[in-house]
Motif scaffolding. Structure first.
Motif, short mmCIF file in Angstrom:
data_model
loop_
_atom_site.label_atom_id
_atom_site.label_comp_id
_atom_site.label_asym_id
_atom_site.label_seq_id
_atom_site.Cartn_x
_atom_site.Cartn_y
_atom_site.Cartn_z
N MET A 1 -2.07 -56.97 32.62
CA MET A 1 -0.83 -57.11 31.85
C MET A 1 -1.01 -58.25 30.85
O MET A 1 -1.43 -59.34 31.23
CB MET A 1 0.31 -57.44 32.83
N GLN A 2 -0.74 -57.99 29.61
CA GLN A 2 -0.98 -59.01 28.59
C GLN A 2 0.08 -58.98 27.48
O GLN A 2 0.45 -57.92 27.00
CB GLN A 2 -2.38 -58.80 27.98
N ILE A 3 0.56 -60.14 27.13
CA ILE A 3 1.45 -60.30 25.98
C ILE A 3 0.55 -60.61 24.79
O ILE A 3 -0.34 -61.46 24.90
CB ILE A 3 2.40 -61.51 26.19
N ALA A 121 11.40 -55.36 38.63
CA ALA A 121 10.61 -56.54 38.29
C ALA A 121 10.58 -56.77 36.77
O ALA A 121 10.69 -57.90 36.30
CB ALA A 121 9.19 -56.41 38.83
N SER A 128 14.93 -62.94 32.07
CA SER A 128 14.53 -64.34 31.98
C SER A 128 14.27 -64.72 30.51
O SER A 128 14.69 -65.78 30.05
CB SER A 128 13.28 -64.55 32.84
N ALA B 89 0.23 -63.04 31.82
CA ALA B 89 0.35 -62.10 30.70
C ALA B 89 0.42 -62.85 29.37
O ALA B 89 -0.10 -62.39 28.36
CB ALA B 89 1.58 -61.22 30.88
N PHE B 90 1.08 -64.01 29.38
CA PHE B 90 1.18 -64.81 28.16
C PHE B 90 0.11 -65.89 28.21
O PHE B 90 0.07 -66.68 29.15
CB PHE B 90 2.57 -65.47 28.05
N HIS B 113 7.15 -75.12 25.07
CA HIS B 113 8.35 -74.51 25.65
C HIS B 113 8.29 -72.99 25.63
O HIS B 113 8.90 -72.34 26.48
CB HIS B 113 9.59 -75.01 24.91
N ILE B 114 7.58 -72.45 24.66
CA ILE B 114 7.43 -70.99 24.62
C ILE B 114 6.60 -70.55 25.83
O ILE B 114 6.99 -69.64 26.57
CB ILE B 114 6.79 -70.55 23.28
N SER B 117 8.57 -70.89 29.03
CA SER B 117 9.57 -69.83 29.21
C SER B 117 8.92 -68.54 29.71
O SER B 117 9.49 -67.83 30.54
CB SER B 117 10.29 -69.55 27.89
N PHE B 118 7.73 -68.23 29.19
CA PHE B 118 7.01 -67.05 29.69
C PHE B 118 6.57 -67.25 31.14
O PHE B 118 6.58 -66.31 31.93
CB PHE B 118 5.82 -66.71 28.79
N VAL B 120 8.14 -68.87 33.43
CA VAL B 120 9.33 -68.63 34.26
C VAL B 120 9.58 -67.12 34.38
O VAL B 120 9.85 -66.59 35.46
CB VAL B 120 10.57 -69.35 33.66
N ALA B 121 9.48 -66.41 33.25
CA ALA B 121 9.73 -64.96 33.26
C ALA B 121 8.70 -64.23 34.11
O ALA B 121 9.02 -63.31 34.86
CB ALA B 121 9.72 -64.42 31.82
N GLU B 122 7.44 -64.66 34.01
CA GLU B 122 6.38 -64.01 34.80
C GLU B 122 6.56 -64.30 36.29
O GLU B 122 6.27 -63.45 37.13
CB GLU B 122 5.01 -64.44 34.31
N ALA B 124 9.43 -64.63 37.73
CA ALA B 124 10.52 -63.74 38.14
C ALA B 124 9.98 -62.33 38.40
O ALA B 124 10.37 -61.67 39.37
CB ALA B 124 11.61 -63.70 37.06
N PHE B 125 9.09 -61.88 37.54
CA PHE B 125 8.44 -60.56 37.70
C PHE B 125 7.64 -60.51 39.00
O PHE B 125 7.82 -59.62 39.82
CB PHE B 125 7.53 -60.34 36.48
#
Lengths: 168, 168
Positions: A1-3, A121, A128, B89-90, B113-114, B117-118, B120-122, B124-125
Motif C-alpha cells: 500500500m503506497q501513497i 479500515a 482521520s 503507505a506515506f 505535520h503532513i 497526520s498520515f 495517525v490515519a495509517e 487507524a487503518f
C-alpha cells in the motif's frame, strides 16, 4: 500500500498558498523551485488539485495558482483523493464465488466479510485525514517555526506571488 | 493506494484452514483449486504467511499448510502485513528541508505535520484490521452460509486435508 509522492508535494504546495496575498497566485515553476522538485511533476499535482476544485489557476503571462476555497474547508483527504484518486485500496475480486464450493452470485447479497473489514479500515483512514484541514497544517507550521524562518518564507512568497489576471 | 490481490487470497486461504481436522493440512495446489486461482501465486502468499508465523508447513509427500496459532490470535492486519509488508503507505521525503527557505536538519526534530497526520490515519487503518481476527471472519462465514454450502465445504476439506508428516 503506497501513497504517491505527489500527495506530499501537493499538500506542501497547497499549504504555501494559505499565506498568499489577496488576488495573487504562485506559478508551478516557483512552487517547484521552492520545494526543489521537478517543475513538470509539480505542475501535474497542481493540475490534479485544480481539477478537484481545491485550487484555481489563471492563465497567461500573469498565471498562477491560489486556493479555490477556505483553508478550513480543504482536508488532507481532499488533497490525497485529488492526487491519488478515490478507488478503494482493497479490491474484492469475489473469489468466494470461485471453485468447487463457490457461492452463487444471487447468494452474495452482502459483501464478503474480508472486503467489508477493509472497507471499515479504509473509512477509518479517510476519516482521520478528513479531520485534518489545510488550516490546521498551516497553523502547526507557524507555531513550530522560528520568527526568522517565517520572515524568510513570507519574503519569498511576496516576491514570487503573481497578480492574477483572468481565473480559469 | 492499493492492497495487493495476494492479501485477499491469503485471507481466504487462512480462513479455510480454521476448519482443518487436527494434524492435517492443505496443499497450495488444493487451496488454489478451491479458489480457482493460479497455484504458483497462491503458493507465494502461503509462503509469506508461513514466514510470518501465521501458518506452518510440512514438506514431502504429505506436505501441507495449517494454522500455526489459534484463529483468535491471527488478525486481518497480521495477514495484510505478512503479504504486503509493514512499510508505511506515506513516505515523507522531508521536502520541508529543500529549497531557498528549507529548514535545517537540526530544526526538524519533530516529524512534518503532513507525515504525522498520515501516521495517525495509517494507525487507524491498522488498528481497525487488528480488531478483526481470522476467528471473526470464519464465524461470520458460518453464520451467513446455508447448511448445504457448509456441508459442501466440509466435505471438500475432509477429502483434501492431508495428514501432515514433519512440520517445518
Amino acid at each position: 500500500m503506497q501513497i504517491s509522492k505527489g500527495v506530499e508535494w501537493a499538500a506542501h504546495a497547497a499549504a504555501m498558498m494559505i499565506a498568499l496575498p489577496e488576488g495573487r497566485g504562485l506559478k508551478a515553476e516557483a512552487l517547484a523551485r521552492y520545494h526543489d522538485v521537478p517543475t513538470a511533476y509539480m505542475a501535474k499535482q497542481l493540475q490534479a488539485l485544480s481539477k478537484a476544485g481545491i485550487i484555481q489557476s489563471s492563465r497567461g503571462a500573469h498565471g498562477g495558482y491560489r486556493l479555490a476555497k477556505l483553508a478550513t474547508d480543504i482536508s488532507l483527504w481532499d488533497i490525497t483523493a485529488a492526487v491519488d484518486g478515490r478507488t478503494p485500496a482493497f479490491r474484492c475480486t469475489e473469489i468466494r464465488q470461485n471453485g468447487p464450493c463457490g457461492l452463487k452470485r444471487k447468494d452474495c447479497k452482502s459483501p464478503c466479510h474480508i472486503a467489508a473489514s477493509f472497507a471499515v479500515a479504509e473509512a477509518a483512514f479517510r476519516n482521520s485525514l478528513k479531520a485534518v484541514t489545510l488550516a490546521d497544517l498551516g497553523g502547526q507550521v507557524v507555531r513550530d517555526s522560528t520568527p526568522e524562518h517565517l520572515t524568510d518564507v513570507m519574503t519569498w512568497l511576496h516576491e514570487e506571488a503573481q497578480p492574477l489576471s483572468e481565473t480559469s
